[in-house]
Design a protein around this motif. Structure first.
Motif, PDB file in Angstrom:
ATOM      1  N   PHE A 104       0.870  -1.172   0.000  1.00 29.91           N
ATOM      2  CA  PHE A 104       0.000   0.000   0.000  1.00 29.91           C
ATOM      3  C   PHE A 104       0.908   1.224   0.000  1.00 29.91           C
ATOM      4  CE2 PHE A 104      -2.702  -3.262   1.733  1.00 29.91           C
ATOM      5  CZ  PHE A 104      -3.946  -2.981   1.192  1.00 29.91           C
ATOM      6  N   HIS A 106       1.127   5.441  -0.458  1.00 24.89           N
ATOM      7  CA  HIS A 106       0.409   6.707  -0.520  1.00 24.89           C
ATOM      8  C   HIS A 106       0.949   7.479  -1.719  1.00 24.89           C
ATOM      9  CE1 HIS A 106      -1.187  10.612   0.574  1.00 24.89           C
ATOM     10  NE2 HIS A 106      -2.023   9.954   1.355  1.00 24.89           N
ATOM     11  N   TRP A 143      -4.945   5.392  -2.303  1.00 21.68           N
ATOM     12  CA  TRP A 143      -3.753   4.558  -2.187  1.00 21.68           C
ATOM     13  C   TRP A 143      -3.397   3.983  -3.553  1.00 21.68           C
ATOM     14  CZ3 TRP A 143      -1.004   4.165   2.228  1.00 21.68           C
ATOM     15  CH2 TRP A 143      -1.628   4.582   3.413  1.00 21.68           C
TER      16      TRP A 143
END
Length: 171
Positions: A104, A106, A143
């Motif tokens: 994941f 950002h 994300w």
């Protein structure tokens, strides 16, 4: 007639000096604030070496075309604090997997990036065949999810998506 007895106030050199110092003080203060915020936020760095990345582009494009030719579709679900992933072929048959890793990322900064290794789902559901799962709840927001699924090929099946998490679930 009544004579105007108000005296005119003079604009003195002292007032001019204070005005100029105030103006430039504000400009310098804003510049220092913006420079500090810029230096402590995202650097904008995407790759360490752009020349090396450009040399690898054609090979990665070739790998992507070969993967797309398989016609496999990844199924990602995130709900109730659980991340699940499975692959199905063009007939909808589950593709057997040996392991799944989900990163994941950002989009703006890397402080909250998190890699999650999924394990084979053993919840006894008939539809969980070939499905991998792990407990993880990403924060709400946008994300970029990079999924590497080991399907027994020379290279892992790579699935990259931009997703939105709202109230702990994939939207």
């Amino acid at each position: 007639m009544k004579a105007n007895t108000q005296s005119k106030r003079e604009f003195t050199g002292k007032q001019m000096l204070l005005t100029v110092l105030g103006f430039f003080g504000i400009v310098i203060g804003v510049n220092l604030t913006m420079a500090t915020l810029a230096s402590t936020s995202w650097t904008g760095l995407v790759v360490e070496n752009t020349y090396v990345a450009s040399q690898q582009f054609n090979e990665k494009a070739r790998e992507g075309r070969a993967q797309a030719a398989l016609g496999w579709e990844g199924r990602l679900t995130i709900v109730s604090g659980e991340v699940r992933y499975s692959l199905v072929d063009t007939n909808g048959t589950p593709v057997p997997l040996h392991g799944v890793r989900v990163l994941f990322r950002h989009p703006a900064y890397d402080a909250q990036d998190r890699a999650v290794t999924l394990a084979a789902a053993s919840d006894g559901r008939s539809d969980s065949l070939g499905e991998f799962a792990a407990r993880h709840t990403p924060k709400d927001g946008v994300w970029i999810v990079e999924i590497d699924a080991d399907a027994g090929l020379a290279l892992p099946f790579r699935d990259i998506r931009r997703i939105m998490i709202s109230k702990g679930a994939l939207r």
